[in-house]
Design an enzyme around this catalytic site. Structure first.
Site, PDB file in Angstrom:
ATOM      1  N   LEU A 137      43.096  11.596  26.554  1.00  0.00           N
ATOM      2  CA  LEU A 137      43.978  11.411  27.600  1.00  0.00           C
ATOM      3  C   LEU A 137      45.442  11.260  27.258  1.00  0.00           C
ATOM      4  N   THR A 138      45.801  10.618  26.345  1.00  0.00           N
ATOM      5  CA  THR A 138      47.069  10.278  25.681  1.00  0.00           C
ATOM      6  C   THR A 138      47.902  11.604  25.150  1.00  0.00           C
ATOM      7  N   PRO A 140      51.711  13.285  23.430  1.00  0.00           N
ATOM      8  CA  PRO A 140      52.895  12.740  22.692  1.00  0.00           C
ATOM      9  C   PRO A 140      53.946  12.263  23.448  1.00  0.00           C
ATOM     10  N   ILE A 169      44.047  10.521  19.220  1.00  0.00           N
ATOM     11  CA  ILE A 169      42.653  10.596  19.505  1.00  0.00           C
ATOM     12  C   ILE A 169      41.576   9.948  18.607  1.00  0.00           C
ATOM     13  N   ARG A 292      39.920 -24.614  -0.808  1.00  0.00           N
ATOM     14  CA  ARG A 292      41.184 -24.462  -1.684  1.00  0.00           C
ATOM     15  C   ARG A 292      41.768 -25.666  -1.703  1.00  0.00           C
ATOM     16  N   GLU A 387      44.130   1.455  25.016  1.00  0.00           N
ATOM     17  CA  GLU A 387      43.316   1.200  26.111  1.00  0.00           C
ATOM     18  C   GLU A 387      44.365   0.249  27.160  1.00  0.00           C
TER      19      GLU A 387
HETATM   20  P1  TGC Z   1      47.940   4.350  40.199  1.00  0.00           P
HETATM   21  O1  TGC Z   1      48.625   4.861  41.472  1.00  0.00           O
HETATM   22  O2  TGC Z   1      47.817   3.026  40.273  1.00  0.00           O
HETATM   23  O3  TGC Z   1      46.377   4.913  40.114  1.00  0.00           O
HETATM   24  C1  TGC Z   1      45.917   6.166  40.244  1.00  0.00           C
HETATM   25  C2  TGC Z   1      44.729   6.271  40.957  1.00  0.00           C
HETATM   26  O4  TGC Z   1      43.712   5.715  40.006  1.00  0.00           O
HETATM   27  C3  TGC Z   1      42.952   4.570  40.450  1.00  0.00           C
HETATM   28  N1  TGC Z   1      43.071   3.568  39.519  1.00  0.00           N
HETATM   29  C4  TGC Z   1      41.713   3.082  38.970  1.00  0.00           C
HETATM   30  N2  TGC Z   1      40.456   3.675  39.097  1.00  0.00           N
HETATM   31  C5  TGC Z   1      39.729   2.976  38.399  1.00  0.00           C
HETATM   32  N3  TGC Z   1      40.030   2.150  37.307  1.00  0.00           N
HETATM   33  C6  TGC Z   1      41.113   1.707  37.174  1.00  0.00           C
HETATM   34  N4  TGC Z   1      41.491   0.765  36.080  1.00  0.00           N
HETATM   35  C7  TGC Z   1      42.092   2.108  38.258  1.00  0.00           C
HETATM   36  N5  TGC Z   1      43.584   2.040  37.812  1.00  0.00           N
HETATM   37  C8  TGC Z   1      43.916   2.713  38.912  1.00  0.00           C
HETATM   38  C9  TGC Z   1      43.904   4.199  41.776  1.00  0.00           C
HETATM   39  O5  TGC Z   1      43.084   3.362  42.458  1.00  0.00           O
HETATM   40  C10 TGC Z   1      44.392   5.344  42.243  1.00  0.00           C
HETATM   41  O6  TGC Z   1      43.364   6.210  42.705  1.00  0.00           O
HETATM   42  P2  TGC Z   1      43.259   6.994  44.058  1.00  0.00           P
HETATM   43  O7  TGC Z   1      42.150   7.466  44.571  1.00  0.00           O
HETATM   44  O8  TGC Z   1      44.254   5.983  45.228  1.00  0.00           O
HETATM   45  O9  TGC Z   1      44.191   7.959  43.672  1.00  0.00           O
HETATM   46  O10 TGC Z   1      48.146   5.211  38.880  1.00  0.00           O
HETATM   47  P3  TGC Z   1      49.723   4.948  38.237  1.00  0.00           P
HETATM   48  O11 TGC Z   1      50.103   6.353  37.595  1.00  0.00           O
HETATM   49  O12 TGC Z   1      50.766   4.040  38.766  1.00  0.00           O
HETATM   50  O13 TGC Z   1      49.187   4.269  36.530  1.00  0.00           O
HETATM   51  C11 TGC Z   1      48.942   3.005  36.644  1.00  0.00           C
HETATM   52  C12 TGC Z   1      48.511   2.376  35.162  1.00  0.00           C
HETATM   53  C13 TGC Z   1      49.961   2.546  34.407  1.00  0.00           C
HETATM   54  C14 TGC Z   1      48.067   1.061  35.131  1.00  0.00           C
HETATM   55  C15 TGC Z   1      47.760   3.474  34.411  1.00  0.00           C
HETATM   56  O14 TGC Z   1      48.497   4.719  34.117  1.00  0.00           O
HETATM   57  C16 TGC Z   1      47.339   2.952  32.937  1.00  0.00           C
HETATM   58  O15 TGC Z   1      46.289   2.209  32.941  1.00  0.00           O
HETATM   59  N6  TGC Z   1      47.944   3.281  32.052  1.00  0.00           N
HETATM   60  C17 TGC Z   1      47.458   2.740  30.625  1.00  0.00           C
HETATM   61  C18 TGC Z   1      47.099   4.088  30.072  1.00  0.00           C
HETATM   62  C19 TGC Z   1      45.996   3.805  28.954  1.00  0.00           C
HETATM   63  O16 TGC Z   1      45.326   2.712  28.937  1.00  0.00           O
HETATM   64  N7  TGC Z   1      45.691   4.751  28.217  1.00  0.00           N
HETATM   65  C20 TGC Z   1      44.544   4.550  27.255  1.00  0.00           C
HETATM   66  C21 TGC Z   1      44.096   6.098  26.593  1.00  0.00           C
HETATM   67  S1  TGC Z   1      42.496   5.967  26.007  1.00  0.00           S
HETATM   68  C22 TGC Z   1      42.468   4.895  24.713  1.00  0.00           C
HETATM   69  O17 TGC Z   1      43.576   4.252  24.448  1.00  0.00           O
HETATM   70  C23 TGC Z   1      41.352   5.036  23.852  1.00  0.00           C
HETATM   71  S2  TGC Z   1      41.478   3.717  22.331  1.00  0.00           S
HETATM   72  C24 TGC Z   1      39.869   4.248  22.133  1.00  0.00           C
HETATM   73  C25 TGC Z   1      39.568   3.275  20.790  1.00  0.00           C
HETATM   74  O18 TGC Z   1      39.569   3.902  19.806  1.00  0.00           O
HETATM   75  O19 TGC Z   1      38.866   2.129  21.189  1.00  0.00           O
HETATM   76  P1  FAD Z   2      54.472   4.401  25.078  1.00  0.00           P
HETATM   77  O1  FAD Z   2      53.650   4.407  26.341  1.00  0.00           O
HETATM   78  O2  FAD Z   2      55.402   5.060  24.693  1.00  0.00           O
HETATM   79  O3  FAD Z   2      54.891   2.603  25.284  1.00  0.00           O
HETATM   80  C1  FAD Z   2      55.975   2.152  24.204  1.00  0.00           C
HETATM   81  C2  FAD Z   2      56.336   0.551  24.828  1.00  0.00           C
HETATM   82  O4  FAD Z   2      56.771   0.797  25.846  1.00  0.00           O
HETATM   83  C3  FAD Z   2      55.057  -0.167  24.779  1.00  0.00           C
HETATM   84  O5  FAD Z   2      55.219  -1.354  24.489  1.00  0.00           O
HETATM   85  C4  FAD Z   2      54.667  -0.198  26.472  1.00  0.00           C
HETATM   86  O6  FAD Z   2      53.930  -1.260  26.768  1.00  0.00           O
HETATM   87  C5  FAD Z   2      56.188   0.005  26.850  1.00  0.00           C
HETATM   88  N1  FAD Z   2      56.304   0.311  28.274  1.00  0.00           N
HETATM   89  C6  FAD Z   2      55.992   1.662  28.688  1.00  0.00           C
HETATM   90  N2  FAD Z   2      56.151   1.814  29.890  1.00  0.00           N
HETATM   91  C7  FAD Z   2      56.446   0.417  30.538  1.00  0.00           C
HETATM   92  C8  FAD Z   2      56.806  -0.318  31.606  1.00  0.00           C
HETATM   93  N3  FAD Z   2      56.723   0.524  32.750  1.00  0.00           N
HETATM   94  N4  FAD Z   2      57.125  -1.437  31.834  1.00  0.00           N
HETATM   95  C9  FAD Z   2      57.504  -2.326  30.539  1.00  0.00           C
HETATM   96  N5  FAD Z   2      57.030  -1.527  29.195  1.00  0.00           N
HETATM   97  C10 FAD Z   2      56.306  -0.359  29.313  1.00  0.00           C
HETATM   98  N6  FAD Z   2      44.525   7.503  23.490  1.00  0.00           N
HETATM   99  C11 FAD Z   2      43.757   8.308  24.010  1.00  0.00           C
HETATM  100  O7  FAD Z   2      43.779   9.014  24.909  1.00  0.00           O
HETATM  101  N7  FAD Z   2      42.342   8.305  23.437  1.00  0.00           N
HETATM  102  C12 FAD Z   2      41.983   7.851  22.131  1.00  0.00           C
HETATM  103  O8  FAD Z   2      40.910   7.996  21.502  1.00  0.00           O
HETATM  104  C13 FAD Z   2      42.859   6.731  21.595  1.00  0.00           C
HETATM  105  N8  FAD Z   2      42.777   6.073  20.573  1.00  0.00           N
HETATM  106  C14 FAD Z   2      43.868   5.517  19.978  1.00  0.00           C
HETATM  107  C15 FAD Z   2      43.660   5.073  18.717  1.00  0.00           C
HETATM  108  C16 FAD Z   2      44.700   4.179  18.109  1.00  0.00           C
HETATM  109  C17 FAD Z   2      44.626   3.767  16.751  1.00  0.00           C
HETATM  110  C18 FAD Z   2      46.183   4.269  18.755  1.00  0.00           C
HETATM  111  C19 FAD Z   2      47.169   3.365  18.258  1.00  0.00           C
HETATM  112  C20 FAD Z   2      46.220   4.669  20.118  1.00  0.00           C
HETATM  113  C21 FAD Z   2      44.878   5.132  20.670  1.00  0.00           C
HETATM  114  N9  FAD Z   2      45.257   6.001  21.843  1.00  0.00           N
HETATM  115  C22 FAD Z   2      44.317   6.927  22.259  1.00  0.00           C
HETATM  116  C23 FAD Z   2      46.665   6.122  22.292  1.00  0.00           C
HETATM  117  C24 FAD Z   2      46.928   4.653  23.420  1.00  0.00           C
HETATM  118  O9  FAD Z   2      46.221   4.687  24.363  1.00  0.00           O
HETATM  119  C25 FAD Z   2      48.371   4.839  23.700  1.00  0.00           C
HETATM  120  O10 FAD Z   2      49.086   4.689  22.165  1.00  0.00           O
HETATM  121  C26 FAD Z   2      48.833   3.805  24.576  1.00  0.00           C
HETATM  122  O11 FAD Z   2      48.175   3.999  25.790  1.00  0.00           O
HETATM  123  C27 FAD Z   2      50.382   3.576  24.623  1.00  0.00           C
HETATM  124  O12 FAD Z   2      51.057   4.553  24.887  1.00  0.00           O
HETATM  125  P2  FAD Z   2      52.289   5.098  23.682  1.00  0.00           P
HETATM  126  O13 FAD Z   2      51.656   4.887  22.246  1.00  0.00           O
HETATM  127  O14 FAD Z   2      52.556   6.496  24.100  1.00  0.00           O
HETATM  128  O15 FAD Z   2      53.392   4.198  24.169  1.00  0.00           O
END
Ligand code: TGC
Ligand code: FAD
Length: 408
Positions: A137-138, A140, A169, A292, A387
């Site tokens: 998903l993520t 650069p 990823i 300790r 996440e």
């Molecule tokens: P927004 O307008 O709020 O929502 C767009 C559409 O999505 C729906 N929605 C959700 N649906 C299910 N579950 C949720 N948690 C949902 N949050 C929102 C929403 O209802 C809407 O649906 P529709 O049908 O009305 O279109 O979207 P936004 O662009 O304002 O974004 C909201 C925000 C910032 C909360 C979202 O972009 C976000 O959660 N950002 C964080 C990104 C993130 O968590 N990335 C993770 C990547 S994967 C990863 O990190 C794996 S690590 C793996 C590991 O090693 O364990």
């Molecule tokens: P940025 O989004 O650039 O954020 C930088 C800083 O700005 C953060 O503190 C953030 O909270 C802050 N910030 C950004 N926007 C705002 C705002 N609106 N208001 C206030 N503060 C804000 N992604 C995947 O898709 N799949 C994976 O499997 C996956 N695995 C990962 C494994 C590791 C070890 C790591 C470290 C990351 C992984 N990720 C994965 C990516 C991860 O989900 C992202 O790093 C995360 O979502 C944050 O994105 P970013 O690093 O680009 O930070």
């Protein structure tokens, strides 16, 4: 660990709230971590690797996609899945990450949004650990704001052709299959403003693709020099004219809600996992404090050390109760995404605080891999960020209680 009849770790006896099945899961995974993970994990961490064979072992234990039903999956409860995450992360967040990405992100995406053919083709192999998945998903330039993604899938005849880069990823270079989220909407490309284009993508343009990693045009490059989550593979995915057949697209996912629904599952596992890491740190610090000796007495006999330990215990037990409460709500079909954010925000924050406090109790020994504390502490920095960062979860909860969106 009992003192005067009270368990010094599970002080509130949260274990008594678990069913027999949940206790069996806890004990089985704890034994696996004790026998297969703990003896090796410091070396994996130091080498910056996680053996692929671990996937097969986790599959044999039924831990991959364990909360999904059918297709070889265990069909366990959300609480049982959470407990497994807690025990895996008590070993190392890298091991829990492996299981999270496989079960809650890659498999769940297919399970929730795929058709029967896609499920039959991938889920049995993935639950057995014979095929490894990753979740792209993520990008650069788009982490917290995935709606802006640039990865693009265009139609070419019946096929889809993907171009773009995914970053950070987990499992990328060891995966057999990548779930890649891409924009598909030509309209979004043609929009005058970036904000307008983003709205189009968010509503329907973003779609998920099942991309076998041996597809032409797919390359995974590992990220090196990480100081966190070292016992985990993290990669960049490059898709260059990567052609996939028509049945690669997940038919039922449209818009950003597709990937975000998968994140709910993995974030739920983290709520529990973070408490596993916290528990390992607390137990290590408690044990160390009792043995300790400084100034002719165990350091656990000093008031400041006791205060640190008690504060750690409070947050550990409260966080575990919170995880269980949210798990019971999830099993009842009542858990809202913003409540998942509440749990991730609190438990990762507190786990990190516990790890940092534990490290001080270990003094200089706290900075070496001879003890697990600094490894957990460093891992939790990634857990705080991936996440959804703690800031994103704060804003998700903030939006829920105020009705006001503060993201932009
Ligand atoms: P927004 O307008 O709020 O929502 C767009 C559409 O999505 C729906 N929605 C959700 N649906 C299910 N579950 C949720 N948690 C949902 N949050 C929102 C929403 O209802 C809407 O649906 P529709 O049908 O009305 O279109 O979207 P936004 O662009 O304002 O974004 C909201 C925000 C910032 C909360 C979202 O972009 C976000 O959660 N950002 C964080 C990104 C993130 O968590 N990335 C993770 C990547 S994967 C990863 O990190 C794996 S690590 C793996 C590991 O090693 O364990
Ligand atoms: P940025 O989004 O650039 O954020 C930088 C800083 O700005 C953060 O503190 C953030 O909270 C802050 N910030 C950004 N926007 C705002 C705002 N609106 N208001 C206030 N503060 C804000 N992604 C995947 O898709 N799949 C994976 O499997 C996956 N695995 C990962 C494994 C590791 C070890 C790591 C470290 C990351 C992984 N990720 C994965 C990516 C991860 O989900 C992202 O790093 C995360 O979502 C944050 O994105 P970013 O690093 O680009 O930070």
């Amino acid at each position: 660990m009992k003192t005067l009849g009270v368990d010094a770790v599970d002080f509130l006896d949260v274990g008594a709230l678990l069913s027999d099945e949940e206790r069996i899961v806890r004990d089985t995974v704890r034994a696996f971590v004790r026998d297969r993970v703990l003896p090796n994990v410091a070396e994996w961490f130091e080498d910056g690797t996680l053996p692929r064979a671990l996937g097969k072992q986790l599959g044999e234990l039924g831990l991959l996609g364990m909360h999904l039903r059918g297709y070889g999956c265990a069909g366990a409860s959300a609480v049982a899945y959470g407990i497994a995450c807690m025990e895996l992360e008590a070993g190392d967040a890298g091991v829990r990450s492996f299981a999270s990405v496989q079960g809650s992100l890659a498999m769940y995406a297919i399970y929730r949004w795929g058709d029967d053919g896609q499920k039959e083709a991938w889920l049995p192999r993935m639950s057995a650990g014979d095929a490894i998945g990753c979740f792209g998903l993520t990008e650069p330039d788009f982490g917290s704001n995935p709606a802006g993604m640039r990865t693009y899938a265009r139609r070419d005849g019946a096929d889809w052709v993907l171009n773009g880069t995914k970053m950070w990823i987990t499992n990328g270079s060891i995966a057999d299959v990548a779930i890649v989220w891409a924009n598909t909407d030509d309209d979004a490309h043609g929009r005058a403003s970036a904000a307008e284009a983003q709205d189009v993508r968010k509503a329907a343009g973003i779609r998920g693709f099942i991309v076998p990693t041996n597809s032409k045009g797919f390359v995974a490059n590992d990220v090196h020099r990480k100081l966190s989550l070292r016992a985990s593979i993290t990669s960049e995915l490059v898709l260059q004219d990567c052609r996939v057949p028509p049945d690669a697209v997940l038919p039922n996912a449209r818009g950003l809600a597709g990937p975000l629904a998968c994140l709910n599952e993995a974030r739920f596992g983290i709520i529990w996992g973070a408490m596993g890491a916290a528990r390992a740190c607390y137990e290590t610090a408690l044990d160390y404090a009792k043995t300790r000796v400084q100034f002719d007495r165990p350091i656990g006999g000093f008031q400041i050390t006791q205060q640190k330990l008690v504060n750690m215990l409070l947050e550990l037990n409260k966080g575990t109760l919170l995880a269980l409460h949210l798990g019971r709500k999830k099993d009842a079909g009542q858990l809202r995404p913003s409540q998942v954010s509440f749990g991730k925000l609190n438990n990762v924050r507190e786990a990190l605080a516990i790890a940092r406090e534990a490290r001080t109790i270990l003094g200089a020994n706290g900075v070496t891999l001879e003890y697990p504390v600094i490894r957990h502490m460093n891992n939790l920095e990634s857990v705080l960020t991936y996440e959804g960062t703690s800031e994103m979860h704060t804003l998700i909860v903030g939006k829920e209680i105020t009705g006001l969106d503060a993201f932009t």
